[in-house]
Each structure stands twice: as C-alpha cells, then as structure tokens.
Design a protein around this motif. Structure first.
Motif, mmCIF file in Angstrom:
data_model
loop_
_atom_site.group_PDB
_atom_site.id
_atom_site.type_symbol
_atom_site.label_atom_id
_atom_site.label_comp_id
_atom_site.label_asym_id
_atom_site.label_seq_id
_atom_site.Cartn_x
_atom_site.Cartn_y
_atom_site.Cartn_z
ATOM 1 N N SER A 6 -4.640 -4.553 -5.773
ATOM 2 C CA SER A 6 -4.120 -4.815 -7.121
ATOM 3 C C SER A 6 -3.609 -3.568 -7.827
ATOM 4 O O SER A 6 -3.301 -3.624 -9.012
ATOM 5 N N SER A 7 -3.496 -2.442 -7.114
ATOM 6 C CA SER A 7 -3.175 -1.206 -7.825
ATOM 7 C C SER A 7 -1.719 -0.743 -7.717
ATOM 8 O O SER A 7 -1.316 0.138 -8.466
ATOM 9 N N PHE A 8 -0.932 -1.317 -6.814
ATOM 10 C CA PHE A 8 0.456 -0.869 -6.700
ATOM 11 C C PHE A 8 1.210 -1.229 -7.978
ATOM 12 O O PHE A 8 1.171 -2.368 -8.434
ATOM 13 N N GLN A 9 1.910 -0.248 -8.543
ATOM 14 C CA GLN A 9 2.588 -0.439 -9.823
ATOM 15 C C GLN A 9 3.866 -1.264 -9.712
ATOM 16 O O GLN A 9 4.227 -1.977 -10.637
ATOM 17 N N ASP A 10 4.546 -1.137 -8.574
ATOM 18 C CA ASP A 10 5.800 -1.870 -8.389
ATOM 19 C C ASP A 10 6.110 -1.973 -6.891
ATOM 20 O O ASP A 10 5.383 -1.437 -6.058
ATOM 21 N N VAL A 11 7.169 -2.662 -6.584
ATOM 22 C CA VAL A 11 7.558 -2.876 -5.188
ATOM 23 C C VAL A 11 7.828 -1.540 -4.492
ATOM 24 O O VAL A 11 7.486 -1.357 -3.329
ATOM 25 N N GLY A 12 8.415 -0.595 -5.205
ATOM 26 C CA GLY A 12 8.722 0.706 -4.618
ATOM 27 C C GLY A 12 7.473 1.443 -4.156
ATOM 28 O O GLY A 12 7.458 2.035 -3.075
ATOM 29 N N GLU A 13 6.425 1.406 -4.963
ATOM 30 C CA GLU A 13 5.181 2.073 -4.578
ATOM 31 C C GLU A 13 4.572 1.417 -3.346
ATOM 32 O O GLU A 13 4.100 2.090 -2.431
ATOM 33 N N LEU A 14 4.610 0.100 -3.306
ATOM 34 C CA LEU A 14 4.109 -0.632 -2.145
ATOM 35 C C LEU A 14 4.943 -0.300 -0.908
ATOM 36 O O LEU A 14 4.413 -0.033 0.169
ATOM 37 N N ARG A 15 6.265 -0.273 -1.058
ATOM 38 C CA ARG A 15 7.157 0.039 0.061
ATOM 39 C C ARG A 15 6.885 1.450 0.598
ATOM 40 O O ARG A 15 6.817 1.651 1.812
ATOM 41 N N ARG A 16 6.711 2.417 -0.304
ATOM 42 C CA ARG A 16 6.448 3.792 0.131
ATOM 43 C C ARG A 16 5.121 3.883 0.881
ATOM 44 O O ARG A 16 5.016 4.582 1.887
ATOM 45 N N PHE A 17 4.116 3.140 0.419
ATOM 46 C CA PHE A 17 2.840 3.121 1.134
ATOM 47 C C PHE A 17 3.026 2.563 2.542
ATOM 48 O O PHE A 17 2.545 3.134 3.516
ATOM 49 N N LEU A 18 3.735 1.440 2.652
ATOM 50 C CA LEU A 18 3.941 0.816 3.954
ATOM 51 C C LEU A 18 4.749 1.738 4.875
ATOM 52 O O LEU A 18 4.459 1.832 6.070
ATOM 53 N N ALA A 19 5.748 2.416 4.330
ATOM 54 C CA ALA A 19 6.568 3.333 5.137
ATOM 55 C C ALA A 19 5.713 4.485 5.668
ATOM 56 O O ALA A 19 5.851 4.868 6.827
ATOM 57 N N SER A 20 4.835 5.013 4.832
ATOM 58 C CA SER A 20 4.004 6.139 5.284
ATOM 59 C C SER A 20 2.948 5.665 6.268
ATOM 60 O O SER A 20 2.628 6.365 7.229
ATOM 61 N N ALA A 21 2.426 4.459 6.085
ATOM 62 C CA ALA A 21 1.393 3.928 6.980
ATOM 63 C C ALA A 21 1.987 3.525 8.324
ATOM 64 O O ALA A 21 1.327 3.611 9.352
ATOM 65 N N ALA A 22 3.250 3.103 8.292
ATOM 66 C CA ALA A 22 3.916 2.666 9.519
ATOM 67 C C ALA A 22 4.381 3.849 10.358
ATOM 68 O O ALA A 22 4.797 3.677 11.498
ATOM 69 N N GLY A 23 4.300 5.028 9.786
ATOM 70 C CA GLY A 23 4.662 6.222 10.546
ATOM 71 C C GLY A 23 6.072 6.560 10.368
ATOM 72 O O GLY A 23 6.844 7.125 10.963
#
Length: 77
Positions: free
Chosen positions: A60-77
C-alpha cells in the motif's frame, strides 16, 4: 516485452480494460475499477509476473504507477 508492457498487461487483465494506458503520474484513483480488491489482485498478479514479493508495507505504499514501475524494473534486473 518491457517492464512497462508487462505491467500494463497485468493491470489491463485485472481491471478488464484492454484500452487502459498507464502513466507514471497515475494513482489507483485515476483508474476506473482500481478499487481495494483490484489493488490486491494487481499486486499479487505483478508478483507472479515479475517473480517478486512485496512486503506488507509495499502493498500500500507506492505513491503512483511510476514508483511501482521503477521498483519492478529494479527487481527484475
């Protein structure tokens, strides 16, 4: 397929809107049908798609779609 494309595909499937185009500045409030139940389904579907696991806080902490996308991009390598 890029992180953006994969993320958009997941959200489109859960929301049931094939025309949805996500932008980094969007929040759940900006997307018709993205309610609390859809949010949980989106997050679990993203976990499965990207092979990540969100912490309880992250659900519940991602502020917007961009923050979520950046997290997924960094986690995906």
């Amino acid at each position: 397929m890029s992180v953006d494309e994969r993320m958009q595909q997941v959200v489109r499937e859960v929301i049931g809107n094939d025309d949805l185009v996500l932008r980094d500045d969007m929040t759940a409030r900006d997307v018709p049908g993205w309610d609390s139940l859809a949010h949980i389904n989106i997050m679990y579907s993203l976990e499965a798609e990207f092979g990540v696991q969100f912490s309880d806080e992250q659900l519940s902490s991602f502020q917007d779609v961009g923050e979520l996308r950046r997290f997924l991009a960094s986690a995906a390598g």
